[in-house]
Design an enzyme around this catalytic site. Structure first.
Site, mmCIF file in Angstrom:
data_model
loop_
_atom_site.group_PDB
_atom_site.id
_atom_site.type_symbol
_atom_site.label_atom_id
_atom_site.label_comp_id
_atom_site.label_asym_id
_atom_site.label_seq_id
_atom_site.Cartn_x
_atom_site.Cartn_y
_atom_site.Cartn_z
ATOM 1 N N ASN A 1 -17.927 -1.445 6.264
ATOM 2 C CA ASN A 1 -18.925 -1.788 5.256
ATOM 3 C C ASN A 1 -19.971 -2.754 5.799
ATOM 4 O O ASN A 1 -19.705 -3.565 6.679
ATOM 5 C CB ASN A 1 -18.242 -2.426 4.048
ATOM 6 C CG ASN A 1 -17.446 -3.658 4.413
ATOM 7 O OD1 ASN A 1 -16.354 -3.538 4.980
ATOM 8 N ND2 ASN A 1 -17.956 -4.848 4.120
ATOM 9 N N ARG B 1 -1.273 -1.677 14.322
ATOM 10 C CA ARG B 1 -1.110 -0.235 14.136
ATOM 11 C C ARG B 1 -0.679 0.510 15.394
ATOM 12 O O ARG B 1 -0.593 1.729 15.379
ATOM 13 C CB ARG B 1 -2.401 0.353 13.570
ATOM 14 C CG ARG B 1 -2.707 -0.240 12.194
ATOM 15 C CD ARG B 1 -3.856 0.427 11.469
ATOM 16 N NE ARG B 1 -3.992 -0.161 10.156
ATOM 17 C CZ ARG B 1 -4.847 -1.144 9.839
ATOM 18 N NH1 ARG B 1 -5.658 -1.625 10.765
ATOM 19 N NH2 ARG B 1 -4.883 -1.642 8.624
ATOM 20 N N ASP C 1 -18.072 -1.402 -0.980
ATOM 21 C CA ASP C 1 -17.100 -1.597 0.105
ATOM 22 C C ASP C 1 -16.361 -0.291 0.401
ATOM 23 O O ASP C 1 -15.152 -0.282 0.607
ATOM 24 C CB ASP C 1 -16.092 -2.709 -0.226
ATOM 25 C CG ASP C 1 -15.179 -3.001 0.965
ATOM 26 O OD1 ASP C 1 -15.650 -2.989 2.100
ATOM 27 O OD2 ASP C 1 -13.973 -3.224 0.745
ATOM 28 N N TRP D 1 0.373 4.696 1.275
ATOM 29 C CA TRP D 1 -0.283 3.848 2.290
ATOM 30 C C TRP D 1 0.231 4.158 3.695
ATOM 31 O O TRP D 1 0.030 3.398 4.625
ATOM 32 C CB TRP D 1 -0.050 2.373 1.959
ATOM 33 C CG TRP D 1 -1.168 1.473 2.375
ATOM 34 C CD1 TRP D 1 -1.166 0.572 3.404
ATOM 35 C CD2 TRP D 1 -2.470 1.368 1.775
ATOM 36 N NE1 TRP D 1 -2.373 -0.082 3.492
ATOM 37 C CE2 TRP D 1 -3.192 0.386 2.487
ATOM 38 C CE3 TRP D 1 -3.095 2.005 0.710
ATOM 39 C CZ2 TRP D 1 -4.501 0.028 2.164
ATOM 40 C CZ3 TRP D 1 -4.395 1.654 0.401
ATOM 41 C CH2 TRP D 1 -5.073 0.674 1.110
ATOM 42 N N TRP E 1 -12.772 -1.238 12.791
ATOM 43 C CA TRP E 1 -11.438 -1.823 12.789
ATOM 44 C C TRP E 1 -10.287 -0.824 12.859
ATOM 45 O O TRP E 1 -9.129 -1.224 12.974
ATOM 46 C CB TRP E 1 -11.256 -2.729 11.567
ATOM 47 C CG TRP E 1 -11.467 -2.126 10.216
ATOM 48 C CD1 TRP E 1 -12.616 -2.158 9.483
ATOM 49 C CD2 TRP E 1 -10.499 -1.446 9.404
ATOM 50 N NE1 TRP E 1 -12.428 -1.531 8.275
ATOM 51 C CE2 TRP E 1 -11.129 -1.089 8.190
ATOM 52 C CE3 TRP E 1 -9.152 -1.107 9.575
ATOM 53 C CZ2 TRP E 1 -10.474 -0.414 7.170
ATOM 54 C CZ3 TRP E 1 -8.495 -0.426 8.556
ATOM 55 C CH2 TRP E 1 -9.158 -0.094 7.379
ATOM 56 N N ASN F 1 -7.515 5.243 2.511
ATOM 57 C CA ASN F 1 -7.791 4.070 3.326
ATOM 58 C C ASN F 1 -7.447 4.370 4.780
ATOM 59 O O ASN F 1 -7.662 5.475 5.253
ATOM 60 C CB ASN F 1 -7.035 2.860 2.764
ATOM 61 C CG ASN F 1 -7.640 1.526 3.191
ATOM 62 O OD1 ASN F 1 -7.452 1.069 4.299
ATOM 63 N ND2 ASN F 1 -8.386 0.911 2.283
ATOM 64 N N GLY G 1 -12.825 -7.589 11.067
ATOM 65 C CA GLY G 1 -13.428 -8.800 10.525
ATOM 66 C C GLY G 1 -14.626 -8.552 9.645
ATOM 67 O O GLY G 1 -15.473 -9.433 9.469
ATOM 68 N N GLY G 2 -14.698 -7.366 9.039
ATOM 69 C CA GLY G 2 -15.886 -6.976 8.299
ATOM 70 C C GLY G 2 -16.226 -7.822 7.102
ATOM 71 O O GLY G 2 -17.357 -7.807 6.630
ATOM 72 N N GLU G 3 -15.260 -8.574 6.581
ATOM 73 C CA GLU G 3 -15.526 -9.415 5.410
ATOM 74 C C GLU G 3 -16.014 -10.807 5.796
ATOM 75 O O GLU G 3 -16.186 -11.681 4.940
ATOM 76 C CB GLU G 3 -14.262 -9.535 4.558
ATOM 77 C CG GLU G 3 -14.143 -8.468 3.484
ATOM 78 C CD GLU G 3 -14.201 -7.061 4.032
ATOM 79 O OE1 GLU G 3 -15.203 -6.368 3.764
ATOM 80 O OE2 GLU G 3 -13.267 -6.637 4.728
#
Length: 588
Positions: A276, A137, A318, A491, A258, A415, A197-199
């Site tokens: 989350n 980004r 989430d 987006w 993130w 988002n 890396g939240g998941e």
């Protein structure tokens, strides 16, 4: 051989030290340049067009009447087969444009001609674990350095003139699920970063490094129970151990930081959103799970928490909480309040007192929000228990729990794509999406480097005629002043200007401009691929320019399910488009 290797290592260290010293000596982008970025028009040296990230430019040569003369000046291709999502906001300084690309690349481009000056292409290892496409980004500028992060969780500082590495540091272990996609932020000579890396059961944190050397100054984990660091020594614990997390679940509690943050020089506070909690299955972690799905304020000098506000306590959908917190002055009851606003994935638009985190208001900004009935005066959500997915441990077959249809979907009412604020209209311009999801919980156990969800989902649109919706929101009332509806999900980030315009992009391949007061579409240009980046504007040679990265990708085609069908025809791409308004047309 060992002695020779030691000599080489020492020489390398000396070279890095010399490079860091040169960065300090040569000037370049100063702390004052960064603080003034919202006011200066001949450059863009921060992500967000200023540390507060209002994404507002005082330029007004391009307006509703003159924009018909806005024409492409050049297009720069990122080249190769590494296309996918291009979410970078470019930077402009001293005749050079810096833009990052997918797969952790960065380019320096002649801003007048579009000719490439240099390119840095990170050598990514096998086994990286990005959640939501191979995006980047943007970068940060400081002194003579350009600094950006890579998907294997490294931070790299390059010489602005040559693209040569000055320093490179590990943020964390990519094999454990860490990655990095945000644009770093410079505050008082420090480069401020979070983690992705939240998941994967990681623990979110914010850290500050000396921008010239890359050395750590402080670290602040955002999940309670973890201890921070200051000047190489343990500092204070975040929160109180087991206050809102059961057992050992805080050890891999998520809260990924993130998206990056904003900085308000008036309060001397850094504002970050946190992701989350892990896992998605909320039945495994009773309690508020602080400070996941929150906005937090941090002292940039020592990394200490000043305040925190949890937009979604005990998040079971989430809904995350990383969306940008934008400082602004709110006119309310005849007084000026030092406020901040954020449009949350959970469907509510929040206004807080930015000095202390005190709750002011929360208003739904998309249709059909049902997980909560609203927010009380205490700033806590009023949950509707019918829309929390069922406990899988009570399922007869030991499988998934009760399925619920909840709005918004986990992809969020809004988002990552940043909104903009205009001090002229006193409106926020919010890229949003109208969708819901079928959601259910499943059993799950933590395993290092493995997905840590405990949930399944299917996303679907809420309306037949549109998914995306660009909304102009009045923060004083929470009401929508106008709305632009788009067939496919929106987006891309938003830019607004003193020319009474709002710019954003669409997956269908258009860069569009709208009247900031009425929402009337006044201009569009087809770039040949979806736009999911943030536009910028700057002035050079007496002309106003507009630019945006182009290239379809991001989370929607990967996670969107049924809604991804609306963009299945969109071609991938990788380029930067620059537009200019010639002086002769601006004068008419």
């Amino acid at each position: 051989m060992a002695f020779r290797n030691q000599l080489l290592a020492a020489a390398s260290g000396i070279a890095l030290l010399i490079g860091a010293t040169a960065a300090s000596a040569e000037g370049g982008v100063t702390d004052q340049d960064i603080l003034n970025d919202a006011k200066t028009t001949d450059d863009v040296v921060t992500n967000g067009l200023g540390p507060q990230a209002q994404r507002y430019s005082p330029l007004k040569a391009i307006n509703k009447e003159t924009i018909k003369g806005l024409v492409p000046a050049w297009s720069f291709s990122f080249g190769g087969e590494k296309q996918r999502g291009q979410e970078s906001q470019a930077l402009v300084k001293d005749g050079v444009l810096y833009v990052t690309g997918s797969y952790s690349r960065i380019y320096a481009v002649n801003v007048r001609t579009g000719e490439k000056l240099w390119e840095y292409n990170a050598r990514l290892p096998e086994g990286i674990l990005p959640c939501c496409d191979v995006v980047n980004r943007g970068a940060a500028l400081y002194k003579n350095l350009v600094i950006f992060g890579t998907l294997d969780a490294k931070l790299v500082a390059l010489d602005q003139k040559t693209g040569k590495v000055v320093w490179k540091k590990d943020i964390d272990d990519f094999k454990a699920g860490y990655s990095y996609t945000a644009a770093p932020m410079i505050v008082k000579g420090k480069v401020i970063t979070g983690v992705s890396g939240g998941e994967f059961g990681i623990v979110g944190r914010i850290e500050a490094r000396d921008a010239e050397t890359g050395e750590i100054v402080w670290k602040r984990p955002v999940i309670e129970g973890h201890v921070g660091e200051l000047n190489g020594k343990p500092s204070t614990m975040t929160g109180k151990l087991n206050e809102s997390w059961p057992g050992d679940m805080w050890k891999y509690g998520g809260g990924a930081t993130w998206l990056g943050g904003t900085y308000d020089p008036e309060t001397n506070l850094i504002y970050f959103g946190t992701g989350n909690p892990g896992p998605w299955n909320s039945w495994l972690r009773p309690g508020d799970n602080k400070w996941s799905s929150s906005r937090v304020a941090i002292n940039p000098d020592n990394g200490e928490f000043v305040w925190g506000y949890q937009t979604t306590p005990h998040d079971g959908w989430d809904y995350d909480g990383v969306n940008e917190f934008i400082p602004f002055d709110l006119q309310k009851d005849g007084k000026t309040v030092k406020a901040g606003a954020t449009a949350d994935r959970n469907g509510f638009f929040f206004v807080l007192d930015r000095t202390n985190g005190k709750f002011i208001s929360a208003t739904p900004f998309v249709s059909g929000v049902n997980w909560a009935k609203g927010y009380g005066a205490d700033g806590r959500p009023i949950y509707d228990p019918e829309y929390r997915p069922g406990d899988p441990s009570k399922a007869a077959d030991g499988g998934k729990g009760k399925v619920v249809h909840v709005t918004p979907s986990f992809l969020g009412a809004k988002n990552w794509m940043p909104m903009a604020y205009s001090p002229d209209t006193k409106l926020f311009y919010v890229p949003s999406n109208e969708w819901g999801m079928d959601l259910w919980n499943e059993p799950v156990n933590y395993k290092k480097g493995a997905a840590y969800l405990g949930a399944g989902f299917n996303v679907s649109p809420n309306f037949k005629d549109h998914i995306g919706s660009l909304k102009a929101i009045d923060p004083a009332t929470g009401k929508t002043a106008w709305e632009y509806k788009n067939n496919a999900p929106l987006w891309a980030g938003v830019l607004t200007t003193a020319g009474n315009l709002v710019f954003t992009g669409t997956p269908e391949g258009f860069l569009k401009a709208f009247d900031a007061k009425t929402g009337e579409e006044v201009w569009k240009f087809q770039v040949g691929t979806g736009v999911v980046a943030s536009p910028i504007t700057w002035e050079q040679d007496g002309e106003q320019w507009v630019g945006v990265a182009a290239g379809w990708g991001g989370a929607v085609p990967l996670w969107g399910g049924e809604v991804a069908k609306s963009t299945s025809h969109v071609n991938q791409g990788g380029s930067f488009w620059a537009f200019r308004l010639p002086k002769t047309l601006a004068a008419n």
